[in-house]
Structure formats: C-alpha cells, structure tokens
Design an enzyme around this catalytic site. Structure first.
Site, mmCIF file in Angstrom:
data_model
loop_
_atom_site.group_PDB
_atom_site.id
_atom_site.type_symbol
_atom_site.label_atom_id
_atom_site.label_comp_id
_atom_site.label_asym_id
_atom_site.label_seq_id
_atom_site.Cartn_x
_atom_site.Cartn_y
_atom_site.Cartn_z
ATOM 1 N N LYS A 59 0.736 -1.321 -0.103
ATOM 2 C CA LYS A 59 0.055 -0.111 0.063
ATOM 3 C C LYS A 59 0.603 1.335 0.061
ATOM 4 O O LYS A 59 0.380 2.395 -0.475
ATOM 5 C CB LYS A 59 -0.778 0.071 1.261
ATOM 6 C CG LYS A 59 -2.073 -0.818 1.135
ATOM 7 C CD LYS A 59 -3.022 -0.638 0.131
ATOM 8 C CE LYS A 59 -4.301 -1.184 0.161
ATOM 9 N NZ LYS A 59 -5.272 -0.794 -0.701
ATOM 10 N N SER A 111 0.555 -10.013 -0.274
ATOM 11 C CA SER A 111 0.230 -8.496 -0.214
ATOM 12 C C SER A 111 0.600 -8.085 1.102
ATOM 13 O O SER A 111 0.740 -6.926 1.106
ATOM 14 C CB SER A 111 -1.391 -8.427 -0.655
ATOM 15 O OG SER A 111 -2.175 -8.994 0.362
#
Length: 414
Positions: A51, A306
C-alpha cells in the site's frame, strides 16, 4: 497518459522510497502443485504491505498548497500505514479514519509510521463506515482525500508491483494470482501485464464473504453488497472502486472466491512450514492455488503475498476457523442424563483415543432427567465424526449438531 504510462512514471517516483521486494520460488508449494510457484513478497515492504506504493505516489504529486492543507484517508489498516509513512516522509499532516474493528496491531503501526504527523480516528464497524465519514470531512473542508484504491495515482503506484514481477522473472508467466479488496492492485498490475505479458492469465482472488468485484462484474453493475464477512479485513469491502471495476472487468481472466476458513488454514501453514507471518488478505492468493491445481500443473505461477500485518491476538480465531473449515472441529448440544457417571460414559464409550473435548458448558439441574451441554470436539481425522454421531445415537444421547445450525452456533458459541 495511459494507465500503463502512469505506472512507469510511478516507478521513477517511488525508487527512493519503496523496497523492490523479492520474487522467490517456494519449494513446498511448487512440489505440491507440480509447478513453479513464485511468491512476490510485498509483506517485506517497510510498512509490510504494497500500500505504500499507491499512497506515496498520490501524495508526492500534490501541490505545495495541497500538502499544506493536509490529507485525509480511510483504511482497514494497510493503506493507513502507507499514508502515515508517506505523511512522515513528506511532512504532511494527515487524518486517518479506521474502523473500530481494526486489529490493535495495525492501529499501533499506523501511529508508529506516521509519528506526530497523523491523527487516528476510529469509527464504524467496516471500512465503508470509516470511508463515508472520511470522505464527508474531506469534502466539507476541501482537503485532499487519499483514496485507498479508486484513484489513478494510487492504481499506478500499486501497478509497479507488476513491473517488478516481470523485470525479475526470466521465464514467461502463465498465471498471476492477485488479491482484490477495492481493486487498486489488481487494476494497476493487470494494465502492466496486458501490455507486457498479454498471454498471462490474471486471476483475481476475493474472500468468499466479500465478493464485491466478482459480483460487480457478474451483474455488470458496481453496487455495494448488503452484507460482508469482515474477517479478511484487508480485502473486505462492500463496494469496489468505479475506476478499478472498469479496468478489472476488462483485464481479469477470472475471479476465484476463497472461504475464510481456507485462508486461516493457509496462514497457519505458512507460519509453521515457511516461517512466514501473513495477514488474512496476504494469504488469499496462496489459498487459491488449491482451486486451480489442475490448470496450473507444469506452469509458472506468481502469487502476490500482499501483507503481513497480522495481530497475534487473532491467532485463536484463526485456528478455530481453520479447524471448522477442515472439518476437524465440531460442536453439539447434547442432552446428558442427570446422573453420576454420564460424562464418563460419554468420554469412554463415544470418543476415540485421539478425540479431544475443547469446549464444554453444562449446568446440573436436579429437577430434570436430562440437561443440555454445549460440547466442542477436536478430531485428528475428519471422517471420525460419522462414527461419533452413530455412537451417540446408539447410546441414547440426544443431540443437535451445531456446525450446520448457524443461528444456534452464533448464539451459543460466538
């Protein structure tokens, strides 16, 4: 610029900030699925998820005037950490709205990365609740809202994951599995692959309890889901972005839904076998491999890990969900005779040597012949449950099986 061109620009913008994470072959998974499984380790980023890429790319492009006003964002955790770290690096004040259900570990990390530059506001039960309040304040005060996924700058930043994969993989990639929450990573990565590796099949992966992108593509309308399972908090949103929806609808070859229990089994396995600590969203793509085992045999496969922002306090819940999914944990409401020795009879005559009582709630009542007890059994072999049910019936123990009664299960077990 096209989205792909924006990704190239983002790569240059991020080169001094983002770690070029490894793309490494996993021997155990490769052997199990008879293919080459490569893991893109975004869990090794400085903020322990991808992110930071989108957040920094968006915020670094703001004008001096916009930076001076500060920014606002909403996040279930990982985007918040990316924004917080970017606030610290760029010396921008930020307000970060997070659901009250966000794991404590993620809240602590947001403050750690943002230091004095961020203010955390906990509100609502879901990302969507936090998003609504954050967007409302951003509009009212005319402050830049750093969207977690539905922004071309954010999408481009996340797309740099795709560039790194293709730069580091010498062989053609047959499949790439990408997790989907709001769709920013899937949108950016898919634009890169469609440009540079058009023969690669791009498989989006969503939690079964929050199939927002799959539902939107199937119906052709990007509408919010009425209800979601919030367990896979990094990928549980009621509605994907409008920009990401259009890109993913065009680029993704398929979307697979993974049960939350399967995700939990994968988390535990990665910890025990690989010494990898991943969050539920970080385990999605690896958990999906079982559902593609026939298609990926002999292929080159990339799974994007992720994030690793997992809260150790969730371990008990993760184990419980895994055992339920693997059919190794079973709950019953059993009518026990109100006489001495009935529990001993149950243990000796019903249970096998490897079966374990892990949950038991019972109150003796002298005014009745039988009394209900809630019993949880953990098995070593899932097939043993058939024999246990048969023995209870043969021995006269009346029971209700609670695993199939979600209404009772939720009320009695939680």
């Amino acid at each position: 610029m096209t989205t792909y061109e924006q990704v190239l620009a983002a790569k240059n913008q991020l080169k001094e900030v983002v770690t070029a994470t490894p793309l490494s072959k996993n021997l155990n998974l490769s052997e199990e699925f008879d293919c080459t499984v490569l893991l893109k380790r975004e869990d090794l980023q400085v903020v322990r998820s991808y992110k930071i890429r989108g957040a920094y790319n968006k915020m670094s492009a703001l004008t001096l005037s916009e930076k001076s006003q500060g920014v606002i964002c909403a996040s279930a955790g990982n985007h918040a950490q990316g924004v917080a770290y970017s606030c610290h690096l760029l010396k921008i004040k930020g307000k970060i709205y997070m659901p009250k259900t966000t794991p404590k570990q993620k809240i602590k990390q947001v403050q750690l990365f943002g230091k004095t530059f961020v203010e955390i506001i906990l509100i609502g039960d879901t990302f969507d609740d936090a998003y609504a309040k954050a967007a409302e304040e951003a509009t009212a005060k005319n402050i830049i809202f750093v969207h977690p996924f539905d922004d071309f700058k954010v999408i481009a930043g996340q797309g740099t994951v795709g560039l790194e994969i293709l730069e580091n993989c010498k062989e053609p990639i047959d499949y790439v599995f990408v997790p989907i929450g709001g769709g920013g990573l899937a949108a950016g990565l898919s634009e890169v692959f469609k440009k540079l590796s058009p023969n690669t099949k791009i498989i989006g992966v969503e939690p079964e309890g929050a199939p927002s992108m799959k539902t939107a593509i199937a119906t052709g309308k990007n509408l919010p889901l009425e209800k979601i399972d919030k367990f896979v908090d990094g990928a549980a949103v009621k509605q994907v972005g409008n920009l990401t929806f259009e890109i993913c609808k065009k680029n993704l070859d398929s979307i697979v839904l993974v049960p939350e229990g399967k995700v939990c089994t994968t988390i535990l396995r990665l910890y025990n076998e690989e010494a990898m600590v991943v969050e539920p969203a970080g385990a999605l793509t690896i958990a999906a491999l079982d559902f593609y085992k026939d298609q990926i045999k002999g292929k080159n496969v990339v799974c994007i890990v992720s994030g690793s922002n997992n809260d150790i306090e969730r371990t008990a819940e993760i184990k419980e969900r895994s055992l339920l999914y693997e059919e190794l944990m079973h709950y019953f409401m059993i009518q026990f005779p109100q006489r001495p020795g009935s529990l001993k009879e149950f243990v000796n005559d019903i249970l096998g040597p490897d079966d374990d009582i892990t949950y038991f709630q019972f109150t003796k009542k002298n005014s009745r012949e039988v009394g209900p007890a809630i019993v949880g059994l953990e098995l070593k072999n899932k097939n043993d449950i058939v024999n246990i049910k048969e023995k209870m019936s043969d021995k006269g123990f009346e029971f209700q099986y609670l695993n199939d009664r979600q209404d009772l299960f939720t009320q009695l077990i939680g």
